[in-house]
Design a protein around this motif. Structure first.
Motif, short mmCIF file in Angstrom:
data_model
loop_
_atom_site.label_atom_id
_atom_site.label_comp_id
_atom_site.label_asym_id
_atom_site.label_seq_id
_atom_site.Cartn_x
_atom_site.Cartn_y
_atom_site.Cartn_z
N ASN A 35 29.71 48.01 43.04
CA ASN A 35 29.73 46.41 42.53
C ASN A 35 28.41 45.83 43.09
OD1 ASN A 35 30.64 44.99 45.44
ND2 ASN A 35 31.81 46.64 45.30
N THR B 160 39.29 37.62 37.68
CA THR B 160 38.93 38.84 37.59
C THR B 160 37.78 39.07 39.28
OG1 THR B 160 39.39 39.38 35.75
CG2 THR B 160 38.14 41.02 36.99
N TYR B 161 37.03 38.15 39.00
CA TYR B 161 36.03 38.38 40.10
C TYR B 161 36.67 37.91 41.60
CZ TYR B 161 31.88 37.77 43.20
OH TYR B 161 30.98 37.62 43.99
N ASN C 78 37.23 36.38 33.33
CA ASN C 78 35.98 36.69 34.21
C ASN C 78 36.18 36.12 35.81
OD1 ASN C 78 35.10 38.36 32.26
ND2 ASN C 78 33.53 37.30 31.94
N LEU D 4 31.73 42.36 38.39
CA LEU D 4 33.11 41.95 38.57
C LEU D 4 33.92 42.84 39.50
CD1 LEU D 4 33.93 40.89 34.93
CD2 LEU D 4 33.53 39.17 36.81
N TYR E 141 27.37 36.75 39.42
CA TYR E 141 27.13 36.20 38.17
C TYR E 141 25.63 36.00 37.65
CZ TYR E 141 27.06 32.67 34.37
OH TYR E 141 26.81 32.05 33.49
N TRP F 255 32.64 32.49 40.61
CA TRP F 255 32.06 32.91 39.24
C TRP F 255 32.72 31.51 38.48
CZ3 TRP F 255 30.10 37.77 37.89
CH2 TRP F 255 30.10 37.88 36.56
#
Length: 384
Positions: free
Chosen positions: A161, A209-210, A206, A143, A127, A191
């Protein structure tokens, strides 16, 4: 994992008796009933004054000696957590290098870790890499969502990633100093779900998702490009939001839960993808059927069935307790139907999963459309 705060390093590093006493008071009364596997001596000391870092290895050695006296040195490993600030360079990963200004304490630290088969503990935050370098790092890359690859020009390794890139930067930094047996452990990553106006990427979506992609990545044991298939231990930061933490808004919003124990967003830990724990989980059916409380069941039978579902049945029922989000409407039928359907859906939606001693009944009509039931709310652990 048990941590020794930086404020205690001085006393533990100076005298072996202090380390012995700390182990006697903080570890031995709780072991092995509590599965303690690591002791982190200090936290991110390279971010603290130099005098703090100088105490780490002496303190680690004293803690190790205390463990050896107790016969636990092989069961409980000793290490120390670090921020990515311990590196002077992290990109490309193959060029990873430790900051030379920390060499005075890193060399004995790494010697200790290698000798005692302890991991190098690192706190990784893609992040921050994205937030502070948006012109260089894409959000999808941070992410685990990137469809393209970043190539390390020195090795030809392909990265999809930021997390893997940062892990390998640590491994290459270790290998550059000829420490090839030390494993890397991620002691913090996550995150934020909320941030200050300029922190536009700090959102619940987000964060979900992370962490979901992170869990899947770790459980699949895919490893990293430099360490394919290598198992990795990862700790998610953090369990709760910390409303008193200073700094930007994001600093207070890394948690999976709010302080009142309600979920900030939905996530599961089996690597199959996020499970929606809100109303839809309770009303959604895999085969178009639901389980509700029978209108002919006695009050005593419903109470007994509800008690069983929320305890032995392992249904998440805190939300239907007083003052919780799903308590209203406050009726036995409503609460029982909530618990029955939760158990039914979690256990394959089979006929037997809607038995409840005759108190449950299946229906092919979504009950939230015709009965007052607290479906549209979050579920929590329950003691009835």
């Amino acid at each position: 994992m048990i941590g020794i705060p930086n404020s205690d390093l001085l006393s533990i590093s100076q005298f072996q008796t202090n380390a012995d006493t700390w182990l006697k008071n903080s570890i031995l009364p709780y072991y092995p009933a509590t599965k303690i596997t690591y002791i982190s001596v200090g936290a991110e000391v390279t971010e603290a004054p130099t005098s703090i870092a100088a105490m780490v290895v002496p303190a680690m050695k004293n803690v190790y000696t205390a463990l050896r006296k107790a016969g636990l040195q092989r069961r409980i490993k000793v290490s120390s957590t670090h921020s990515m600030g311990v590196l002077s360079r992290s990109y490309p990963p193959s060029a990873g290098a430790f900051n030379s200004s920390h060499a005075f304490f890193l060399k004995p630290l790494l010697d200790f870790l290698a000798e005692n088969q302890s991991p190098f503990m690192i706190n990784l935050y893609p992040y921050y890499a994205y937030r502070d370098s948006q012109n260089k790092v894409s959000l999808d890359y941070a992410l685990f969502e990137s469809s393209s690859e970043v190539i390390d020009p020195n090795t030809g390794l392909l990265y999809t990633n930021m997390f893997d890139s940062q892990i390998d930067a640590i491994y290459f930094s270790l290998m550059a100093l000829n420490y090839r047996t030390i494993k890397v452990m991620v002691t913090e990553t996550g995150w934020p779900s909320k941030g200050s106006p300029k922190e536009t990427a700090a959102t619940p979506d987000n964060a979900q998702t992370y962490n979901t992609n992170l869990i899947r990545h770790v459980i699949n044991n895919t490893g990293t490009p430099a360490k394919p298939g290598a198992e990795l231990d990862v700790y998610i930061f953090s369990l709760f939001n910390e409303n008193r933490k200073p700094g930007l808004e994001s600093e207070r919003n890394w948690g999976l839960f709010y302080p009142d124990q309600t979920s900030v967003y939905n996530i599961d830990f089996d690597g199959k993808g996020a499970v929606d724990m809100t109303p839809e989980t309770n009303v959604t059916s895999s085969n178009g059927t639901w389980c509700i409380a029978s209108s002919t069941a006695s009050e005593e039978d419903l109470k007994n069935a509800l008690n069983w579902a929320c305890n032995s049945g392992n249904v998440d029922c805190t939300a239907i307790q007083p003052s919780q989000a799903c308590y209203e409407p406050d009726s036995l039928v409503s609460h029982a139907s909530y618990a029955f359907n939760s158990y039914y859906q979690q256990n394959g939606a089979t006929d037997i999963a809607c038995g409840f001693g005759g108190s449950g009944v299946k229906t092919n009509k979504n009950p939230s459309t015709y009965i007052k039931m607290p479906f549209f709310c979050q579920q929590k652990p329950f003691i009835f």
